[in-house]
Design an enzyme around this catalytic site. Structure first.
Site, short mmCIF file in Angstrom:
data_model
loop_
_atom_site.label_atom_id
_atom_site.label_comp_id
_atom_site.label_asym_id
_atom_site.label_seq_id
_atom_site.Cartn_x
_atom_site.Cartn_y
_atom_site.Cartn_z
N GLY A 9 4.18 2.51 17.98
CA GLY A 9 4.07 1.78 19.04
C GLY A 9 5.49 1.75 19.83
O GLY A 9 5.57 1.77 21.06
N ASN A 10 6.62 2.13 19.13
CA ASN A 10 7.79 2.54 19.76
C ASN A 10 8.18 3.62 20.43
O ASN A 10 8.99 4.28 21.20
CB ASN A 10 8.94 2.21 18.65
CG ASN A 10 8.88 0.69 18.34
OD1 ASN A 10 8.94 -0.28 18.98
ND2 ASN A 10 9.32 0.60 16.93
N LYS A 122 -0.07 -8.21 10.59
CA LYS A 122 0.31 -7.32 11.66
C LYS A 122 1.25 -7.74 12.75
O LYS A 122 0.92 -8.79 13.53
CB LYS A 122 -1.03 -6.83 12.33
CG LYS A 122 -0.88 -5.89 13.05
CD LYS A 122 -0.34 -4.64 12.49
CE LYS A 122 -0.35 -3.39 13.43
NZ LYS A 122 0.20 -2.26 13.12
N LYS A 207 -3.13 0.90 13.42
CA LYS A 207 -3.44 2.10 13.99
C LYS A 207 -3.40 3.28 13.02
O LYS A 207 -4.21 4.27 13.41
CB LYS A 207 -2.81 2.28 15.33
CG LYS A 207 -1.07 2.13 15.22
CD LYS A 207 -0.53 3.40 15.01
CE LYS A 207 1.01 3.48 14.78
NZ LYS A 207 1.52 4.92 14.50
N LYS A 265 2.13 3.45 7.12
CA LYS A 265 1.81 4.92 7.41
C LYS A 265 1.65 5.91 6.12
O LYS A 265 0.81 6.54 6.15
CB LYS A 265 3.31 5.30 7.98
CG LYS A 265 3.22 4.53 9.32
CD LYS A 265 4.98 5.05 10.05
CE LYS A 265 4.96 4.22 11.34
NZ LYS A 265 4.77 2.74 11.45
#
Length: 307
Positions: A9-10, A122, A207, A265
């Protein structure tokens, strides 16, 4: 190779930056530059996070006096898919003249009985001081938790069961199209057991886990998870911090990585490698090409079996 890329997202909005459209446009141009070389050599599917963007839209929706109730998170997720998909499409179009590119609003099936709905974890939205976060939580009924640099809102994050548009994505890939999809993990929906009718739910799906599932279903060769650090680090933030250059799913599962940052991740990479026998890697956006060619990042390979 067929590569599924998961952008953090970053990648579009860095920590501490103002959430202006111009800022995100400049950042997405950097994304396109980083991925263009890969797209010349491989089939790409690009997924992306949406935490900062959906948090901003949620705040705007809650503060809008014209609304009788704020927009639910599933619809806000769809809005971010459209917005970020458009930014990425335009940037990749300019970086890859003549290349077919399509952005697809994607829906991800989750279970209505998933226990995650009872335990929000989240992170979405921006970072606050503890005092301001607690004030907003009281005012807006939020759940909050500590992130690495402050306090943020947390929402339910159910496990992805199936990406509903997988067949369409596969057909686009087979026609030579670079596909941008599954933004923010996809719009979370449940299906009625009798009719199959879809209903949006108040949640944000991780995601990276959606990207791993999509990569498995598309029979991808490589899952590339891009973030704002060059490697997965053991003992991150301590004097004993050191990078992992090479790892197996077993190594990652014993690493104790934080649930709010590197944990999802490493779990996504481990699942993809275990389920497919393919390769995954985690590293910095600007090193995307070098990561795929084993010159940067943390490579995750199958566990060796003895026997």
């Amino acid at each position: 190779m067929r590569i599924v890329v998961a952008l953090g997202g970053n990648a579009l909005l860095h920590r501490g930056e103002r959430p202006d459209a111009a800022v995100q446009q400049a950042n997405v141009d950097r994304v396109a530059t980083a991925l263009a070389a890969l797209a010349h050599e491989h089939e790409l599917v690009i997924t992306h996070g949406n935490g900062p963007q959906i948090g901003l839209l949620a705040m705007e929706s809650e503060a809008d006096p014209a609304l009788s109730a704020p927009y639910p998170l599933d619809l806000l997720g769809a809005q971010t898919e459209g917005m970020i998909g458009s930014l990425l499409t335009r940037a990749m179009h300019d970086a890859l003249p003549g290349h077919r590119i399509a952005a697809l609003v994607t829906h991800t099936l989750v279970r209505a009985e998933d226990p995650a709905f009872e335990r929000p974890t989240k992170f979405v939205g921006q970072v606050y001081s503890r005092q301001l976060a607690e004030k907003l939580a009281r005012k807006r009924g939020w759940h909050i938790a500590r992130d690495t640099t402050g306090w943020r809102r947390v929402v339910a994050s159910p496990a992805p069961e199936r990406i509903l548009e997988t067949d369409t994505i596969r057909e686009l890939l087979n026609s030579g199209t670079l596909v941008i999809c599954a933004g923010g993990g996809g719009v979370p929906v449940t299906a009625d057991r009798g009719t199959g009718a879809l209903t949006g739910v108040e949640a944000v799906i991780d995601k990276d886990l959606t990207a791993a599932l999509l990569a498995e279903d598309l029979k991808a060769d490589f899952l590339l998870i891009l973030t704002d650090v060059p490697y997965v680090y053991e003992s991150y933030g301590t004097p004993d911090q050191h990078p992992l250059l090479d790892a197996t799913p077993r190594d990652l599962r014993h690493g104790g990585f934080p649930a709010g940052s590197m944990g999802p991740k490493t779990e996504a990479a481990a699942r993809f490698v275990e389920h497919t026998g393919g390769l995954a890697a985690i590293g910095a956006l600007d090193a995307a090409y070098e990561i795929v060619h084993a010159r940067s990042g943390t490579l995750i390979r199958p566990d060796l079996t003895v026997g």
